[in-house]
Enzyme design. Sequence first.
Site, PDB file in Angstrom:
ATOM      1  N   LYS A 149       0.744  -1.336   0.027  1.00  0.00           N
ATOM      2  CA  LYS A 149      -0.084  -0.013  -0.127  1.00  0.00           C
ATOM      3  C   LYS A 149       1.178   1.282   0.114  1.00  0.00           C
ATOM      4  O   LYS A 149       1.594   1.515   0.881  1.00  0.00           O
ATOM      5  CB  LYS A 149      -0.954  -0.022   1.275  1.00  0.00           C
ATOM      6  CG  LYS A 149      -2.158   0.927   1.329  1.00  0.00           C
ATOM      7  CD  LYS A 149      -1.674   2.311   1.007  1.00  0.00           C
ATOM      8  CE  LYS A 149      -1.985   3.008   2.368  1.00  0.00           C
ATOM      9  NZ  LYS A 149      -1.603   4.660   2.128  1.00  0.00           N
ATOM     10  N   GLY A 206       4.766   1.917  11.204  1.00  0.00           N
ATOM     11  CA  GLY A 206       3.975   3.365  11.284  1.00  0.00           C
ATOM     12  C   GLY A 206       3.436   3.783  12.624  1.00  0.00           C
ATOM     13  O   GLY A 206       4.006   3.320  13.725  1.00  0.00           O
ATOM     14  N   GLY A 210      -2.415   3.978  13.529  1.00  0.00           N
ATOM     15  CA  GLY A 210      -2.606   3.042  12.004  1.00  0.00           C
ATOM     16  C   GLY A 210      -2.411   1.623  12.347  1.00  0.00           C
ATOM     17  O   GLY A 210      -3.068   0.812  11.796  1.00  0.00           O
ATOM     18  N   GLY A 211      -1.496   1.071  13.025  1.00  0.00           N
ATOM     19  CA  GLY A 211      -1.137  -0.128  13.193  1.00  0.00           C
ATOM     20  C   GLY A 211      -2.087  -1.086  14.123  1.00  0.00           C
ATOM     21  O   GLY A 211      -2.714  -1.922  13.913  1.00  0.00           O
ATOM     22  N   GLU A 230       4.903  -2.914  13.612  1.00  0.00           N
ATOM     23  CA  GLU A 230       5.984  -2.050  14.232  1.00  0.00           C
ATOM     24  C   GLU A 230       5.718  -0.556  14.441  1.00  0.00           C
ATOM     25  O   GLU A 230       5.493   0.084  13.357  1.00  0.00           O
ATOM     26  CB  GLU A 230       7.475  -2.224  13.788  1.00  0.00           C
ATOM     27  CG  GLU A 230       7.850  -3.592  13.402  1.00  0.00           C
ATOM     28  CD  GLU A 230       8.220  -4.284  14.632  1.00  0.00           C
ATOM     29  OE1 GLU A 230       8.700  -3.863  15.608  1.00  0.00           O
ATOM     30  OE2 GLU A 230       8.013  -5.673  14.605  1.00  0.00           O
ATOM     31  N   CYS A 267      11.887   5.969  14.617  1.00  0.00           N
ATOM     32  CA  CYS A 267      11.159   5.415  15.643  1.00  0.00           C
ATOM     33  C   CYS A 267      11.976   5.163  16.892  1.00  0.00           C
ATOM     34  O   CYS A 267      11.437   4.530  17.873  1.00  0.00           O
ATOM     35  CB  CYS A 267      10.748   4.007  14.834  1.00  0.00           C
ATOM     36  SG  CYS A 267      12.069   3.291  14.323  1.00  0.00           S
ATOM     37  N   GLU A 358       4.289   9.224  22.805  1.00  0.00           N
ATOM     38  CA  GLU A 358       5.411   9.509  21.679  1.00  0.00           C
ATOM     39  C   GLU A 358       4.920  11.031  21.182  1.00  0.00           C
ATOM     40  O   GLU A 358       3.742  11.020  20.987  1.00  0.00           O
ATOM     41  CB  GLU A 358       5.359   8.427  20.652  1.00  0.00           C
ATOM     42  CG  GLU A 358       6.415   9.184  19.406  1.00  0.00           C
ATOM     43  CD  GLU A 358       6.378   7.917  18.288  1.00  0.00           C
ATOM     44  OE1 GLU A 358       5.102   7.522  17.864  1.00  0.00           O
ATOM     45  OE2 GLU A 358       7.296   7.706  17.600  1.00  0.00           O
TER      46      GLU A 358
END
Length: 497
Positions: A149, A206, A210-211, A230, A267, A358
């Site tokens: 994607k 990401g 989203g994850g 992740e 990250c 975060e």
Amino acid sequence: MSENIPIQEIDPYIIRAQEAFLRFKKLTLKERAAFMYLVADEIESLGTELIDAAQSETSLGEGRLTGEKARTVNQWRIYADALLNSNVLPVQIDTAIPGRTPPRPDIRKTYTGLGVVVVFGASNFPFAFSTAGGDTASAIAAGCSVIFKSHSGHPKTSAIMASAIGRAAAKAGLPNGIFAAIATDGATGGQYLVKHPLVKAVGFTGSLYGGRALFDLASQRPDPIPVFAEMGSVNPVFLLPGRLAASAEEVATQYAGSLTLGVGQFCTNPGIFVAPNTSDLPRFLDTLAAQISQIAPSRMLHPGIAASYHKNKADLLGQAGVDVLVAVNEDSPETHGNATVATVSAQRFLANPKLGEEVFGPFGLVVTYESPSEALAIANQLEGQLTTTVLAEPSELGQHTELVAALTEKCGRLLLNGFPTGVEVCGAMQHGGPYPASTDSRFTSVGPDAIKRFARPISYQNWPDEMLPDELKNANPLGIWRTVNGELNKGELPGAV
Ligand code: NAP
């Protein structure tokens, strides 16, 4: 920006990917690795067109992108090597013992790809964690076909990388359905892909938002599928008093560098720094403020990331007990990330979970503790992290074993006297951690072990030699290491032809 394709045009991609998977799974490990080496060569031969596109789409510098490209090429080669060395998908053979009571059959275990894998990449690594990045390389290595994607932040870069994989597939004589990059919106086309019955696994790098959305969606399918996501992390660093006393200025300088590297868009960015409130602390804070104030604000990956940075930072700075230590050029453009560091006491931090979230960008929160037990309480309260770090003098480590033990519970990689930005691609690397750093802490998304996520074991019982995959045949035609009746060797078995 390339046009997003409508949902009703996605099915043919999935059907082609399924057909390609069924052909790909018939290839030997050697043939699969050969395709991966071709992909590496094709990416390596991409020239300025790739770097220029990525630079204009992400604002990342040429040096950084050139390094990331080399790392991406290297990933394909290392993962292909690992296939041939059989050290990630280990073959086990237990030969028949007909005379035993009950008789033992001949059993041989190898791995097969899960099927069509959908991969979502991150905006901050347009090569290494995107179209031809680690998730795609490891899914292909596992024997899967991949639909990527495309990330809305770098569609042109994605198309160039996809064409490199396409050329490698053509050279290897593979159907082009083995890999496709689809420009589609995540919330519509991306979610449609995850729900499709022919899709068997998802790789994601990401945001937590989203994850988690994709993980929930995949779990709700009639046939749930794994989502290896992740996600974000604040990578806490714990400074011990002896190290602070010995090297306050040096540690502050190193922290400023790690925190602001790549405008903080890693990250593994160390967003939380836990320091003892001793008489040495002012030396650390003064140097940190001086170092940070010299870092000019730079353009972030895209306006959306910059907007989130400014909003999340403002939310955090608005929390009780949080004081700004240094904020660079607060009047810089909104598209830029201005480095900022704030301080808060351990007591306030422990009372407010919001402070542990975060803030993606060059923002650091220094949490000051009064006693070892407060430092331990912070460690125990942490959510799962990609990394945690201890900065200590060798002589004081022994007095903080409980803290070290608590930190091992919370992360995938535990560092001593270093900083977490920079993730080596090698066999011993663990890039993943307890939730929310990743959705499955048993796996890594960096290093050859990443391949394991997309392969499943299959045992062959009592099959004739000629019907077995090459890696299980008596003659060991691939010359790989195998565990035969409990012993690791590269030899042939009796009956080899
Ligand atoms: P992101 O906003 O989550 O986007 C990643 C991809 O997922 C995009 O293709 C996006 O599609 C899609 N997506 C996002 N939300 C979705 C949803 N609800 N449904 C379906 N698809 C969705 O992440 P990012 O901003 O690109 O990357 C920055 C984040 O990644 C940071 O938090 C960083 O810490 C993390 N990161 C983690 C690692 C790691 O290895 N752990 C590595 C790099 C970055 P659209 O573009 O169409 O929205």
